[in-house]
Scaffold this active site. Structure first.
Site, PDB file in Angstrom:
ATOM      1  N   GLY B 169       0.793  -1.224   0.000  1.00 38.83           N
ATOM      2  CA  GLY B 169       0.000   0.000   0.000  1.00 38.83           C
ATOM      3  C   GLY B 169       0.829   1.279   0.000  1.00 38.83           C
ATOM      4  NE  ARG B 196       3.316  -9.522 -13.878  1.00 36.02           N
ATOM      5  CZ  ARG B 196       4.421  -9.164 -14.543  1.00 36.02           C
ATOM      6  NH1 ARG B 196       4.891  -7.928 -14.449  1.00 36.02           N
ATOM      7  NH2 ARG B 196       5.059 -10.028 -15.305  1.00 36.02           N
ATOM      8  CB  ALA B 197       1.383  -2.840  -8.926  1.00 37.82           C
ATOM      9  CB  ILE B 198      -3.173  -5.427  -6.532  1.00 39.75           C
ATOM     10  CG1 ILE B 198      -2.560  -6.822  -6.538  1.00 39.75           C
ATOM     11  CG2 ILE B 198      -4.683  -5.505  -6.698  1.00 39.75           C
ATOM     12  CD1 ILE B 198      -3.088  -7.759  -5.493  1.00 39.75           C
ATOM     13  CB  THR B 199      -4.622  -0.836  -5.745  1.00 44.81           C
ATOM     14  OG1 THR B 199      -4.038  -1.204  -4.489  1.00 44.81           O
ATOM     15  CG2 THR B 199      -5.847  -1.675  -5.981  1.00 44.81           C
ATOM     16  CB  THR B 204       8.968  -6.690  -5.291  1.00 45.79           C
ATOM     17  OG1 THR B 204       8.877  -5.894  -4.109  1.00 45.79           O
ATOM     18  CG2 THR B 204      10.391  -7.177  -5.449  1.00 45.79           C
ATOM     19  CG  ASP B 257      -6.399  -7.528   0.445  1.00 48.93           C
ATOM     20  OD1 ASP B 257      -6.538  -8.730   0.661  1.00 48.93           O
ATOM     21  OD2 ASP B 257      -5.288  -6.971   0.321  1.00 48.93           O
ATOM     22  CB  SER B 265      -3.398 -14.286   0.507  1.00 52.19           C
ATOM     23  OG  SER B 265      -2.489 -13.691  -0.351  1.00 52.19           O
ATOM     24  CE  LYS B 289      -2.922  -3.133   0.615  1.00 50.91           C
ATOM     25  NZ  LYS B 289      -2.538  -4.472   0.145  1.00 50.91           N
TER      26      LYS B 289
END
Lengths: 489, 489
Positions: B169, B196-199, B204, B257, B265, B289
């Site tokens: 975040g 990968r980036a979600i939002t 990384t 999430d 996860s 977050k």
């Protein structure tokens, strides 16, 4: 970026745009991204799918929905743009925190559902949020208004337009064609549109489809109503409250139907169909959608929301703890209807309920005095006028009630013991009829020989299973034997 | 029914089966129904789409996923069967009523997610239910175990396998490559796989991808780790916890999430990667977050769930109220990393945080005494060993750190007033970097010239926007001007 359309009539159900992988990479577009395709001033939103073959770079495929919305054919040049995540998608989070929506926010969500800007996953999230957090009366009224206004609306010259609706769940509960035939005989306009079964064995649309056409454009529907005072059509392709169709599609996938969503859905459809008088049947009890307490709450909410729209609305709480009539399944239910209409050994529970409901509508519209509705309804039924009206409607919908088919395979199941019928479980009965092939196989379904409370002897027939294939018949028999669809003690 | 495959490499992302409309009607199959396609003993589940052209009756198209799962080519004959609604789909309703799942039920849901038996709408419903009702510790442990066991698992000879993870975040929070380089230099095995980036602006995996390959089969990944003690790979195609990938895909769509889902996860991925020591970075504060209170609760839950798996787990609560470092975006973050590793004007906040995290791992595994970790980490950094290690890892992943690209367009934005930097809002910064093209355009993103609490003068540079196209640059500039990404008072 400009693309050349390669017409590709696939994916009739969803707006999908297909492109070559190289184009997708070049434009940084991923599978699942939303794009807008436009030509002249026509625009359509689609979800991207990437093809590794079939489409060359520069070519764009589109599913049927988009092709017809844009009115394009192969070779037409269209413009493609990436659409950012719509604001409505971010608004969905609000309900995750159980916050209240404003009118504008609800309208944005509903508009985007209609315009296919929200995916099924997003709609599922919306429904789930509404389920968990509920909606205030205000929100429900906004939702109703938004669903109703974002779609086609039918206008009628008369203001005495009536409608009835059952919240559903009870197998065989086919009162609609009876109520419509009785009321239309009395001169009330009832442009009835119904839905197909979602989780039950058959919806009114599935039932009528077994003997007549049900899918008409609005102009044709109006002609049928002007001729017969009524119709028994499928609401699906009229474009009334299209947001609701999409919500229902997802509700079907997730097996969930939140209360405020249910109310908005029903009232929006009635408002869009031009109804001024509405009767809502709320079956309650074990195995119904609601308990008696829940039914009372629902009744109050329906009344409150209806006030926002100056809709005259009555509700009736009915026993929903067991199936109604004998037949469950399209043609088997038609046969029950004809037994009532032709006064030939009618299933009493179905007849009584239809008369009760028709009476309320007759009284609401002032066709008779308060308290005299049931008498009038029964007179109409006994006179044969309701049968004639039903035949007239079916004929106007290009149908016929002659030579009703019987399923290829019928299995009678006998009771293994003597005793009392303690329970007939709606959900099990619905599932059983579906396993037998209802509503797709029109003659498939069940014929119930018993009702709750009845004394039966060992060897007496409980139920008949009707199916068009040996496989389906056996599947249904197996389920019946392993279930407690009919409980005897 | 038998069909002939017509290979059709479309829909790389989802398992779709295409058939002619006439076949669909004949088989009573609707769009969206699940079917099983099989050949010999290989089976694959797909969602039906109906084509009005392209496929002839008897022909079956299938998306890439199914084609490769079945190992079929055009002309192969396959068997198609309708799959009933899976039991897991009905189980989803349980969470709608906030009931507790059993181990078996969770396992059924996760298995069906992995096998593509549940649609995105159903997965969204599952996530939403878990969000609204929460999960007990037991349920979360079951979920973790189920996600972890329903996928590939990497086994290592050594038991001293460490991993770190940030709940994310915070823009620019690229400590992972630094921590990995430091710890691997000290002889700790860190087979790091990232997402990968979600939002956010970049994950990384997106960052490392700007200078090296990140997508390897497990065997190749093991070779890299055996050679360099570490890797900085993308976890996506390793098949570790594949249920998690699908959950994340839907979480991305609905922007949600849930906490138990987050814990399961993360831990499932670590367990599947063979880690025995795990450090979790929990950034908290405004725009992060979680709040400080939320971070403490999360820490406790992580510890409790880790115990179920005998995982040695430490957590560290860090300030997540503003971006870290200067660069936000893949290559801009690589440049920050190199400034730290080469000891050349390093962003202090990034360096300090990386040292703090590396120290905890060094102490956990016993590379130094309690309280001496930071000293050791700094020594490794100052010695140049960490830089060498990083270069070695990048080289092993076929990459290079030479000639790092700069974006075509750079816009410096000056402060319109003098004052104090009161806030730098993470979400706005992430959105801004994404508008500029990050993470897809590797050189795109932001360079932050200021940090929270800093005194600045009118005209002083606040931020640089880097973009590869004029359009994206202008879009980002417009957003920056209308937002309060950087608040000065």
């Amino acid at each position: 970026m400009k693309f050349k359309i390669k017409s590709f009539k696939i994916g009739a159900g969803k707006p999908i745009v297909y492109m070559n992988k190289a184009d997708a990479v070049k434009l940084n577009i991923n599978i699942g991204d939303r794009v807008e395709v436009s030509i002249n001033k026509r625009k359509s939103i689609g979800i991207v799918d990437v093809a590794e073959s079939y489409f060359n770079p520069g070519e764009l495929g589109a599913s049927h929905l988009i092709i017809s919305e844009l009115k394009v054919k192969s070779g037409d040049r269209v413009e493609l743009e990436i659409v950012p995540v719509p604001k409505s998608s971010l608004l969905l989070r609000k309900k995750a925190f159980c916050k209240e929506y404003t009118k504008k926010e609800i309208d944005l969500i509903i508009k985007d559902i209609v315009d296919d800007k929200l995916t099924e996953a997003e709609i599922a999230f919306f429904i789930s949020g509404v389920y968990h957090c509920g909606m205030t009366e205000k929100e429900t009224a906004y939702l109703t208004e938004s669903i109703y206004k974002n779609g086609n609306i039918i206008n009628w010259r008369s203001s005495k337009i009536a409608d009835k609706h059952s919240i559903g769940g009870v197998p065989g509960n086919r009162t609609t064609p009876l109520v419509v035939s009785i009321c239309a005989s009395a001169g009330i306009k009832m442009p009835k549109t119904s839905s197909r079964a979602i989780t039950t064995a058959a919806g009114t649309a599935d039932v009528i489809e077994s003997v007549a056409d049900i899918d008409f454009p609005i102009a044709k529907l109006k002609r049928i109503v002007n001729k017969t005072n009524a119709c028994l059509a499928w609401g699906g392709s009229l474009g009334l409250a299209p947001a609701d169709d999409k919500l229902i599609q997802v509700e079907k996938i997730i097996h969930l139907d939140p209360e405020s969503q249910l109310i908005a859905s029903i009232l929006a459809k009635k408002l869009a169909a031009g109804s001024k008088y509405v009767l809502i049947d709320i079956p309650y009890g074990e195995g119904a959608k609601v308990s008696k307490k829940g039914a009372k709450k629902l009744k109050k909410k329906f009344k409150n929301i209806a006030k926002h729209f100056k809709l005259k609305l009555e509700t009736v709480l009915t026993d929903g703890s067991q199936p109604i009539g004998n037949g469950v399944g399209p043609l088997l239910e038609i046969k029950d209807l004809l037994r009532v209409l032709s006064r030939n050994n009618p299933p009493k529970d179905l007849e009584d309920k239809a008369i009760k409901l028709a009476a309320i509508i007759l009284e609401m519209i002032g066709k008779t005095k308060k308290g005299k509705g049931q008498k009038l309804a029964r007179e109409i039924l006994d006179s044969g006028k309701a049968l004639k009206k039903f035949e007239q409607i079916i004929k106007a919908q290009n149908g016929s009630l002659k030579n009703l088919k019987r399923a290829k395979f019928v299995k009678r199941i006998e009771s293994k013991s003597s005793g009392n019928v303690r329970k007939i479980r709606n959900q099990e009965i619905n599932h059983l009829a579906r396993l037998a092939g209802s509503p797709v196989n029109k003659a498939a379904g069940l014929f119930l020989h018993v009702h709750k409370g009845q004394k039966i002897k060992k060897g007496q027939i409980l139920i008949e299973i009707h199916a068009e294939s040996k496989d389906k018949l056996n599947q249904a028999i197996r389920f019946f034997k392993s279930s407690e669809a009919i409980e005897i003690k």
